[in-house]
Design an enzyme around this catalytic site. Structure first.
Site, short mmCIF file in Angstrom:
data_model
loop_
_atom_site.label_atom_id
_atom_site.label_comp_id
_atom_site.label_asym_id
_atom_site.label_seq_id
_atom_site.Cartn_x
_atom_site.Cartn_y
_atom_site.Cartn_z
CB SER A 121 -0.97 -0.05 1.19
OG SER A 121 -1.93 0.96 1.10
CD GLU A 216 -2.08 -2.87 -3.85
OE1 GLU A 216 -3.30 -2.99 -3.61
OE2 GLU A 216 -1.36 -2.05 -3.26
CG HIS A 286 -5.32 -2.74 -0.17
ND1 HIS A 286 -4.44 -2.36 -1.17
CD2 HIS A 286 -5.17 -1.84 0.84
CE1 HIS A 286 -3.80 -1.27 -0.77
NE2 HIS A 286 -4.21 -0.94 0.44
#
Length: 321
Positions: A121, A216, A286
């Protein structure tokens, strides 16, 4: 619901020294952090740096200087190196740290590959900067709260993490269709798409050509995913790669106005524009299930018979105490 006493039994890792780092947001789920620590300690690992969980400044886990010091502390010769430096969570906050990191000293102490820095992230920004400025290989992988501290621990996430830490060669395989069989070699790198797009063109963005780029994101609708990928394309990044590996894009919504334009449509458009193979289905992002993937090591991607396989080597392998 399983508790932290429930462990997958597929692989027993040796005990590592794990230091917690908090480069981004403060823990919004303290119970998950404690559950993650309990699981790690029950598995025989030593966890320190727990004081970072108590810091809170605005939405951040401490001041910029405190959070940068978590990382710069790995270059302090007066402190023993951990085997693993584990990010507690993402959120936002890594960008302001990038000018504060001591790349020269970090590179000197960490380039031998005996410390694994792990997160995903927002942590992608730190990974990009460390590789671009100091050649430090890190890992995209699980974090303390959302992954190791999940209500139900994902067996693949746990198992793949420890096997990768201990193995000279790593491997990840998943179901993936492609228009043709592929066998491609190149540096493996990537992470959160928003972080990659936001750093492109900056001194903290690595210049990697012929790579295997994995991406992602979370809560990004298809048009924003396409726009960020187009930014990487227009910046000369995407077209210079050998393949784009698509991880999890979770938590987004489409609207009636999209008129059938969904994530698959956006990805098809980008694949056509970039002219490189696009491989879907990579378990990374995630969601609860994720591989642990090194950022910046040589890798080989093979796709055949509806199966994709990544093999990599040269990744950090933490020492046991």
């Amino acid at each position: 619901m399983p508790t932290h006493e429930t462990q997958p039994n597929t692989y027993m890792a040796p005990g590592y020294d794990i230091r917690l780092i908090a480069p981004s947001g403060y823990p919004h789920a303290p119970e998950a952090m404690q559950r993650g620590i309990a699981r790690l300690e029950a598995a025989g690992h030593r966890v320190d740096g727990k004081e970072v969980l108590d810091r809170r400044v605005l939405r951040f886990a401490g001041t910029d200087e405190q959070r940068a010091a978590d990382i710069n502390g790995l270059a302090d010769p007066a402190r023993p190196l951990p085997g693993i430096a584990l990010a507690v969570r993402g959120g936002y906050g890594a960008h302001p740290l990038l000018p504060l990191l001591d790349y020269e000293r970090l590179g000197t102490r960490l380039r031998d590959g005996t410390v694994a820095l792990v997160g995903h992230s927002d942590f992608t920004a730190v990974q990009c900067a460390l590789f671009a400025k100091a050649g430090i290989v890190t890992y995209g992988g699980p974090m303390l709260g959302a992954d190791f501290g999940a209500q139900e621990l994902d067996a693949l996430t746990w198992d793949h993490f420890w096997r990768t830490m201990a193995s000279e060669e790593g491997e990840a395989g998943w179901a993936a269709d492609a228009a043709a069989d592929l066998a491609l070699d190149g540096p493996l790198w990537g992470g959160n798409l928003a972080m990659l797009a936001s750093l492109a063109g900056s001194p903290y963005f690595p210049r990697i050509e012929g790579g295997l780029l994995f991406v992602e994101d979370v809560a990004e609708p298809p048009y924003r995913v396409e726009r960020m990928l187009y930014h990487l394309l227009h910046a000369g990044v995407l077209g210079a790669q050998k393949a784009l590996l698509v991880g999890d894009f979770t938590g987004y919504r489409t609207a009636a106005y999209d008129n059938g334009y969904d994530l698959d449509a956006a990805l098809d458009r980008i694949a056509a524009a970039a002219g490189i193979p696009l491989i879907r289905g990579l378990p990374f992002g995630h969601g609860p299930t994720k591989f642990t993937l090194p950022f910046g090591v040589p890798a080989r991607l093979a796709v055949a018979g509806g199966q994709a396989t990544l093999r990599f080597s040269g990744h950090p392998r933490p020492k046991t105490p």
